[in-house]
Every structure is written in structure tokens, then in C-alpha cells.
Scaffold this active site. Sequence first.
Site, short mmCIF file in Angstrom:
data_model
loop_
_atom_site.label_atom_id
_atom_site.label_comp_id
_atom_site.label_asym_id
_atom_site.label_seq_id
_atom_site.Cartn_x
_atom_site.Cartn_y
_atom_site.Cartn_z
N SER A 285 0.71 -1.01 -0.14
CA SER A 285 -0.16 -0.01 0.00
C SER A 285 0.43 1.45 0.43
O SER A 285 0.33 2.34 -0.41
CB SER A 285 -0.50 0.84 0.82
OG SER A 285 0.27 0.38 2.55
N TYR B 254 -4.12 0.67 3.45
CA TYR B 254 -5.02 0.14 3.42
C TYR B 254 -5.85 -0.99 4.82
O TYR B 254 -6.29 -1.06 4.91
CB TYR B 254 -4.10 -1.69 2.85
CG TYR B 254 -3.85 -2.32 0.67
CD1 TYR B 254 -4.51 -0.10 0.36
CD2 TYR B 254 -3.19 -2.67 1.03
CE1 TYR B 254 -4.42 -0.63 -1.07
CE2 TYR B 254 -2.83 -2.95 -1.19
CZ TYR B 254 -3.42 -2.18 -1.58
OH TYR B 254 -3.09 -1.66 -2.76
N GLY B 255 -5.04 -0.37 5.86
CA GLY B 255 -5.46 -1.13 6.72
C GLY B 255 -6.64 -0.88 7.44
O GLY B 255 -7.18 -1.45 7.73
N CYS C 218 2.85 -6.68 2.01
CA CYS C 218 1.59 -5.74 2.96
C CYS C 218 1.48 -6.89 4.14
O CYS C 218 0.50 -7.99 2.85
CB CYS C 218 0.72 -5.57 1.24
SG CYS C 218 -0.69 -4.37 2.48
N THR D 74 -1.61 -6.49 5.46
CA THR D 74 -3.07 -6.13 4.66
C THR D 74 -3.66 -6.82 4.20
O THR D 74 -4.32 -7.75 3.59
CB THR D 74 -3.82 -4.69 5.46
OG1 THR D 74 -3.45 -3.84 6.23
CG2 THR D 74 -4.93 -4.74 5.22
N GLU E 256 4.78 5.91 6.35
CA GLU E 256 4.82 6.63 5.32
C GLU E 256 5.17 8.49 5.66
O GLU E 256 5.68 9.10 4.70
CB GLU E 256 3.69 7.18 5.21
CG GLU E 256 3.40 6.06 4.86
CD GLU E 256 3.18 4.70 3.81
OE1 GLU E 256 3.68 5.85 2.62
OE2 GLU E 256 3.35 3.83 3.03
N THR F 9 4.42 -4.53 6.68
CA THR F 9 5.78 -4.82 6.19
C THR F 9 6.14 -3.20 6.59
O THR F 9 7.29 -2.77 6.21
CB THR F 9 5.68 -4.74 4.89
OG1 THR F 9 4.62 -3.99 4.67
CG2 THR F 9 5.56 -6.08 4.49
N HIS F 10 5.68 -2.09 7.34
CA HIS F 10 6.30 -1.06 8.03
C HIS F 10 6.41 -0.81 8.66
O HIS F 10 7.59 -0.26 8.86
CB HIS F 10 4.94 0.03 8.18
CG HIS F 10 4.47 0.35 6.61
ND1 HIS F 10 3.53 0.36 5.54
CD2 HIS F 10 4.41 1.68 6.39
CE1 HIS F 10 2.88 0.58 4.57
NE2 HIS F 10 3.68 1.59 4.68
#
Length: 259
Positions: free
Chosen positions: A11, A42-43, A73, A75, A151, A184-185
Site C-alpha cells: 500500500s 489498506y489497513g 503487505c 493487510t 509513511e 511491512t512498515h
Amino acid sequence: MDNRPIGMFDSGVGGLTVYKEVKKAFPNEQIIYVGDTKRFPYGSKTKENIINASKKCVDFLISENVKEIIIACGTATSRALDTLKATYDIPITGIIEPTVSYIKEKNYKNIGVIATRGTIESNSWKINLEKKISDVNVYNQECPLLAPMAEEGWTKNEVAKLTIKEYLKNFENKKLDALILGCTHYPLFEAIIKQYLPDVEIINTGKVIANKMEQSKEKTKENITKEDKIFITDTQCNFEAVAKKILEKDIKIEGIDLG
């Protein structure tokens, strides 16, 4: 030897933590990455919207003639993987199955999971862990603020420390063997997380995927001259600055319209 590129999508910028590990393991492979920044995060989206967004990413990657796709990702893996596998013929891998296999190999029994709200609501980690591992204890914690903070590049400041400390309170006295970074963040916060859980293995799913690929996939020996491609769906974001920090180099980014 199939010299077509590997496709990968997320995302946003978080999936580059997976890209980095796969590239390290397979330096001669070309990777095409899509960050769907237009629809980030996306979450917080419905399952239907996540599936539709994931299909747009997959369609684009197939148009780029990739040989396989990694959903970088959490989510999208938890919400869309089954639908994508049933829809497309191309091999598609998410972050959950390889990680569950790794945990089973390590014989861990007390597992913490931190992820987006959408991933936790899907209960995918708990379902898959209990399916493969007997007597496993899974403790879920949604962390909706972390991906947006990543982000923005807020991964090492005081706000990040206080936020993570609050989220990890639910793991006190759980005697965890491992904590899965289910988005993955989240590897971008790994150093801070380790401060609060020093005796727990922090599982970066990108490293797990890269290791599993090394075990099962023949490496390309010839040096592919084609450069990797990184696409994003909305250029009005902080993607480039954060991506440079993750990859520790300048990168070329192209904008795309997936509708």
C-alpha cells in the site's frame, strides 16, 4: 532460466523492507515494485476495497511481464491472497505462510502479532498459526498509527517511542518467544520495539520471505542489466524520502495511474 522480473506490491513504502531483503538475497534479479500510495492505508479499508486495490496492482505487474508476485503487505495478504490465488495463474506469495513455517521450525509457542486494524480483524495470523502449530498461544495487537507514522518518516522520534510503548503494554507478562511484525512498515520501528522486548525474537517478514526463497529458488547467475522499477500511484507523498532511508541510496520513482 527465467529472467523475467519479480513483481511486488504494498500500500505504500513499507513493502520496501521486503524488497530490500529479497534484493539482498537475489542481487541479479530484476524487481518491479508498486506502492499503492493513492489508496494508502489498506489497513482501514474494507475487505472488498482491499481485494479490488490488490487486483489493480496484480494486473499492472502482470502487464510488466513478471514471473511471480510477492504481496509485500500484511493487510493485502490477510484480506486478498486467497482471492488473488483463485483469480490468477501466476504464482503469488504473501507474508503469512512463510512466517508461520519459520515459527513452526523454531518450535515457538507464545507468539505476539502487531499489525494494522484490518489484518487483526481478519484474524489471519492466529488462524494460520493454530492450523500449523499445536498448543500455540497467539496474542494480537492492532497498531493503526504505526503505518501512517512510517509513511511520514516518524520512526525514531519521541512520538514513535511513546506510541510503541503504549501498544506493547498488552504483551506484558505474556512470556513471548517471538513478535511478528505483521505489517511491512513495522521493521522501520524494530530498534525501538527491541528496547521494550529485548529477549523476544522480532520477526521481520521480509527476511523470512527472502530466506525461504533462497531455500527453494534457484538463483540467477547472470547479471541482469535491467534496473529495478519502483512505481507509486500518488506522487504527492513522502514516499521518496522514506524510501531513500530504507534502501540507503537514491532511487528513481515513476508515477502510474491504476484507476
